[in-house]
Design a protein around this motif. Structure first.
Motif, short mmCIF file in Angstrom:
data_model
loop_
_atom_site.label_atom_id
_atom_site.label_comp_id
_atom_site.label_asym_id
_atom_site.label_seq_id
_atom_site.Cartn_x
_atom_site.Cartn_y
_atom_site.Cartn_z
N PRO A 76 0.84 -1.21 0.00
CA PRO A 76 0.00 0.00 0.00
C PRO A 76 0.87 1.25 0.00
O PRO A 76 1.89 1.31 0.67
N LYS A 77 0.43 2.24 -0.79
CA LYS A 77 1.16 3.51 -0.82
C LYS A 77 0.58 4.44 0.24
O LYS A 77 -0.55 4.26 0.70
N CYS A 78 1.38 5.45 0.60
CA CYS A 78 0.96 6.36 1.66
C CYS A 78 -0.21 7.22 1.19
O CYS A 78 -0.10 7.96 0.20
N ALA A 79 -1.33 7.14 1.91
CA ALA A 79 -2.51 7.91 1.55
C ALA A 79 -2.28 9.40 1.77
O ALA A 79 -2.71 10.23 0.97
N PHE A 80 -1.57 9.72 2.83
CA PHE A 80 -1.30 11.13 3.15
C PHE A 80 -0.50 11.80 2.05
O PHE A 80 -0.81 12.89 1.61
N GLU A 107 -0.29 10.85 -1.09
CA GLU A 107 -1.06 10.93 -2.33
C GLU A 107 -2.07 12.06 -2.29
O GLU A 107 -2.29 12.75 -3.28
N GLY A 124 5.64 8.52 8.62
CA GLY A 124 5.89 7.10 8.39
C GLY A 124 6.32 6.77 6.97
O GLY A 124 6.60 5.61 6.67
N SER A 143 8.82 3.87 5.53
CA SER A 143 9.07 2.86 6.55
C SER A 143 9.03 1.43 5.98
O SER A 143 9.75 0.56 6.45
N VAL A 182 4.81 5.40 13.22
CA VAL A 182 5.95 5.10 12.35
C VAL A 182 5.52 4.31 11.11
O VAL A 182 6.09 4.48 10.04
N CYS A 199 0.18 5.57 7.45
CA CYS A 199 0.34 6.75 6.62
C CYS A 199 -0.42 7.95 7.09
O CYS A 199 -0.26 9.03 6.55
#
Lengths: 128, 179
Positions: free
Chosen positions: A37-41, A43, A51, A54, B119, B122
């Protein structure tokens, strides 16, 4: 089911999950595999969250590359000793309440919080 | 004067002296008012003398330095020997500081999970969880067990929210779309 049995089962499930995740993150590289999963924040906002990186850091760490892990997410590496100490404190909460309070002191929690916020701001300024 | 009460871990107040007298608190309650450095047992308040069987020494008035000279000594003409309340001490006076006010151990701060969520997930919800973990310690040390427990739960919910929003929903969404 007794309390101890339930706790033991929970611990067993946790260990299995961590082991499976460990194997997955060891074998697959999150920077090239689309499976993770990619970071929603990131995107939604275009800014990195504390995070971000990580998953790649864990992959690097499991493959023994500490320097690369630090470059992907320094906070993750710094947090590992904190997490270990907190887990130990949690296991001693009822048996040794004084120790628990000392390890969960407001000062230590504030320190961690300030560290996270600083990391969050600085990594977006300097593109860490 | 306004009084704050801590009875079996539940805080209330401020109330005035008359209201405090009418609360029918047991001798297990602790009280604080401005000028006191820490909570004192309700039985130690001089203004409540008579209502409770006094246990231990009544707390000294801020400016009062009591003298402990026996009467015979005065009549004999010996110089007055000053003894402060602190020097007399009281074995029954509870000791504070590191010692928590409540018998029950501190509710879990859930700090580990807050850190892990910060950590690894997201969304910055983990940061809120850390703030609430801090509140658990703060409230517990102030003697507010109920508040500490609710902060502990709030911290856990923010951690769960971070995990659900940051990690779980996306693979779920992909699975639903692809299926």
């Amino acid at each position: 089911m007794t309390r101890t049995m339930r706790r033991g089962l929970l611990l067993l499930v946790a260990i299995v999950v961590v082991l499976v995740m460990g194997v997955v993150y060891y074998a697959l590289d999150p920077s090239s595999s689309g499976f993770f999963p990619k970071c929603a924040f990131l995107e939604f906002t275009g800014y990195k969250c504390p995070g971000c990186g990580s998953q790649r850091a864990i992959h690097a760490l499991l493959n023994g590359d500490v320097v690369a892990a630090f470059k992907y997410n320094a906070l993750l590496l710094i947090s590992i000793p904190w997490i270990a100490i907190c887990l130990y404190a949690e296991s001693q909460r009822v048996r040794n309440p004084k120790l628990y309070l000392r390890l969960n002191s407001q000062l230590l929690i504030w320190l961690f919080l300030i560290m996270v916020l600083l990391w969050w701001v600085l990594r977006n300024i300097f593109n860490w | 004067m306004q009084y704050w009460i801590n009875h079996k871990g539940v805080q209330s107040g401020p109330v005035d002296l008359d209201a405090l007298k009418e609360m029918g608190l047991t001798s297990a309650a602790y009280v604080w008012h401005e000028g006191l450095s820490d909570w004192v047992k309700i039985t130690q308040l001089p203004e409540l003398q008579g209502l409770y069987e006094m246990v231990g020494e009544p707390i000294p008035e801020p400016q009062a330095v009591t003298t402990g000279t026996p009467i015979e000594e005065i009549t004999q003409g010996t110089p007055i020997e000053e003894t402060t309340q602190a020097q007399i001490g009281s074995p029954l006076q509870p000791q504070y500081g590191e010692e928590p006010l409540i018998d029950e151990p501190c509710p879990s701060t859930n700090l580990v999970w807050a850190i892990v969520a910060t950590v690894l997930c997201c969304v910055p919800f983990g940061i809120v969880a850390i703030v609430y973990a801090n509140k658990v310690t703060k409230l517990y040390k102030a003697g507010d067990l109920y508040g500490a427990k609710s902060a502990s739960e709030t911290s856990m919910w923010w951690t769960i929210a971070a995990i659900v929003v940051g990690v779980v929903w996306r693979p779920l969404l992909y699975t639903l779309i692809c299926a």
